[in-house]
Design a protein around this motif. Sequence first.
Motif, mmCIF file in Angstrom:
data_model
loop_
_atom_site.group_PDB
_atom_site.id
_atom_site.type_symbol
_atom_site.label_atom_id
_atom_site.label_comp_id
_atom_site.label_asym_id
_atom_site.label_seq_id
_atom_site.Cartn_x
_atom_site.Cartn_y
_atom_site.Cartn_z
ATOM 1 N N PRO A 54 11.477 -16.692 -16.763
ATOM 2 C CA PRO A 54 10.737 -17.935 -16.920
ATOM 3 C C PRO A 54 10.852 -18.868 -15.719
ATOM 4 N N ASP A 55 11.970 -18.809 -14.982
ATOM 5 C CA ASP A 55 12.125 -19.737 -13.859
ATOM 6 C C ASP A 55 11.608 -19.145 -12.548
ATOM 7 N N SER A 56 11.030 -17.948 -12.595
ATOM 8 C CA SER A 56 10.489 -17.348 -11.370
ATOM 9 C C SER A 56 9.190 -16.638 -11.703
ATOM 10 N N SER A 57 8.084 -17.246 -11.386
ATOM 11 C CA SER A 57 6.795 -16.651 -11.710
ATOM 12 C C SER A 57 6.151 -16.071 -10.468
ATOM 13 N N ILE A 58 5.075 -15.342 -10.660
ATOM 14 C CA ILE A 58 4.337 -14.722 -9.565
ATOM 15 C C ILE A 58 3.741 -15.824 -8.700
ATOM 16 N N PRO A 59 3.639 -15.615 -7.374
ATOM 17 C CA PRO A 59 3.193 -16.677 -6.474
ATOM 18 C C PRO A 59 1.745 -17.075 -6.684
ATOM 19 N N ASP B 114 6.730 -6.178 -5.720
ATOM 20 C CA ASP B 114 5.612 -5.414 -6.279
ATOM 21 C C ASP B 114 4.802 -6.264 -7.253
ATOM 22 N N ASP B 115 5.512 -7.007 -8.131
ATOM 23 C CA ASP B 115 4.811 -7.857 -9.090
ATOM 24 C C ASP B 115 4.039 -8.968 -8.388
ATOM 25 N N ALA B 116 4.675 -9.580 -7.406
ATOM 26 C CA ALA B 116 4.038 -10.691 -6.701
ATOM 27 C C ALA B 116 2.801 -10.223 -5.940
ATOM 28 N N ILE B 117 2.922 -9.124 -5.214
ATOM 29 C CA ILE B 117 1.788 -8.606 -4.451
ATOM 30 C C ILE B 117 0.695 -8.145 -5.407
ATOM 31 N N GLY B 118 1.084 -7.551 -6.519
ATOM 32 C CA GLY B 118 0.095 -7.133 -7.513
ATOM 33 C C GLY B 118 -0.698 -8.312 -8.064
ATOM 34 N N ALA B 119 -0.011 -9.407 -8.347
ATOM 35 C CA ALA B 119 -0.698 -10.594 -8.870
ATOM 36 C C ALA B 119 -1.610 -11.203 -7.799
ATOM 37 N N LEU B 120 -1.128 -11.264 -6.568
ATOM 38 C CA LEU B 120 -1.975 -11.771 -5.476
ATOM 39 C C LEU B 120 -3.200 -10.876 -5.283
ATOM 40 N N PHE B 121 -2.990 -9.570 -5.363
ATOM 41 C CA PHE B 121 -4.079 -8.613 -5.212
ATOM 42 C C PHE B 121 -5.131 -8.846 -6.293
ATOM 43 N N ALA B 122 -4.682 -8.947 -7.540
ATOM 44 C CA ALA B 122 -5.615 -9.133 -8.660
ATOM 45 C C ALA B 122 -6.394 -10.439 -8.535
ATOM 46 N N ALA B 123 -5.748 -11.467 -8.055
ATOM 47 C CA ALA B 123 -6.386 -12.783 -8.000
ATOM 48 C C ALA B 123 -7.242 -12.995 -6.756
ATOM 49 N N HIS B 124 -6.908 -12.368 -5.632
ATOM 50 C CA HIS B 124 -7.548 -12.758 -4.372
ATOM 51 C C HIS B 124 -8.172 -11.622 -3.563
ATOM 52 N N TYR B 125 -8.011 -10.378 -3.975
ATOM 53 C CA TYR B 125 -8.513 -9.260 -3.172
ATOM 54 C C TYR B 125 -10.016 -9.370 -2.907
ATOM 55 N N ASP C 48 5.146 -19.598 -1.774
ATOM 56 C CA ASP C 48 3.939 -20.368 -2.041
ATOM 57 C C ASP C 48 2.914 -20.227 -0.917
ATOM 58 N N LYS C 49 3.354 -19.754 0.232
ATOM 59 C CA LYS C 49 2.444 -19.610 1.372
ATOM 60 C C LYS C 49 1.960 -18.176 1.552
ATOM 61 N N ALA C 50 2.180 -17.346 0.558
ATOM 62 C CA ALA C 50 1.779 -15.942 0.658
ATOM 63 C C ALA C 50 0.267 -15.804 0.814
ATOM 64 N N LEU C 51 -0.514 -16.610 0.088
ATOM 65 C CA LEU C 51 -1.974 -16.528 0.206
ATOM 66 C C LEU C 51 -2.429 -16.967 1.598
ATOM 67 N N ALA C 52 -1.813 -18.004 2.123
ATOM 68 C CA ALA C 52 -2.149 -18.447 3.481
ATOM 69 C C ALA C 52 -1.810 -17.349 4.487
ATOM 70 N N TYR C 53 -0.678 -16.671 4.281
ATOM 71 C CA TYR C 53 -0.296 -15.540 5.134
ATOM 72 C C TYR C 53 -1.371 -14.457 5.074
ATOM 73 N N LEU C 54 -1.843 -14.137 3.862
ATOM 74 C CA LEU C 54 -2.874 -13.122 3.710
ATOM 75 C C LEU C 54 -4.158 -13.518 4.430
ATOM 76 N N ARG C 55 -4.594 -14.765 4.256
ATOM 77 C CA ARG C 55 -5.823 -15.223 4.927
ATOM 78 C C ARG C 55 -5.697 -15.105 6.437
ATOM 79 N N THR C 56 -4.562 -15.531 6.958
ATOM 80 C CA THR C 56 -4.336 -15.447 8.408
ATOM 81 C C THR C 56 -4.324 -13.994 8.856
ATOM 82 N N SER C 57 -3.696 -13.129 8.083
ATOM 83 C CA SER C 57 -3.662 -11.703 8.423
ATOM 84 C C SER C 57 -5.064 -11.103 8.413
ATOM 85 N N VAL C 58 -5.872 -11.478 7.432
ATOM 86 C CA VAL C 58 -7.240 -10.971 7.355
ATOM 87 C C VAL C 58 -8.049 -11.472 8.552
#
Length: 188
Positions: free
Chosen positions: A6-11, A26-37, A76-86
């Motif tokens: 409960p105190d650590s959720s997917i980013p 794996d869980d975090a990347i999976g959630a980011l993948f599902a939400a933003h791919y 919390d900056k994982a999505l920004a990292y992904l955008r920059t990488s893309v």
Amino acid sequence: MRAATPDSSIPDGSTRDDDARRWSADDAIGALFAAHYRGLVRLAVLLLHDEGVAEDVVQDAYVALHRRWRRLRDADKALAYLRTSVLNGARSALRKRGVAERHIARGPDGPLIVASAETGALSLLRHREVLEAVRRLPTRQREAIVLRYYAELSEAEIADAMGVSRGAVKSHASRGMQALRQSLEAAL
């Protein structure tokens, strides 16, 4: 693989502690993948104009994030990292494409372009004109326009993704919009 506590959720904008970040990549990347791919692929397609290459660029960004997950300072900056990488991956692919195109032999009339029956519709023609006008923009202007009006990012997010200041984002976007207006008015 353990379930998220409960105190650590997917980013998704929430915070997590360092211990949770280590065991749930794996869980975090999976959630980011599902939400933003899909959105990241659309962004890359607009920059590259090639869906297959765009998908490869986005997948490479996710793989790189997964490899670096334990060293990521702020989940919390994982999505920004992904955008920059893309964005960086798209730039690299465009550079490679430019080199390849300079070395490909072309016929006297250039490449053959076959139009489909649907391109006769006025709305599709206008859409194509806009996309062509965007493609002709210089790289930084095109990136600023796509990130602003397609990805609907804020100036701060665009600046972060492009690695420039907010003022530079405003300048690139303004110049890009002016060039688009002139190009589309000339086409009418």
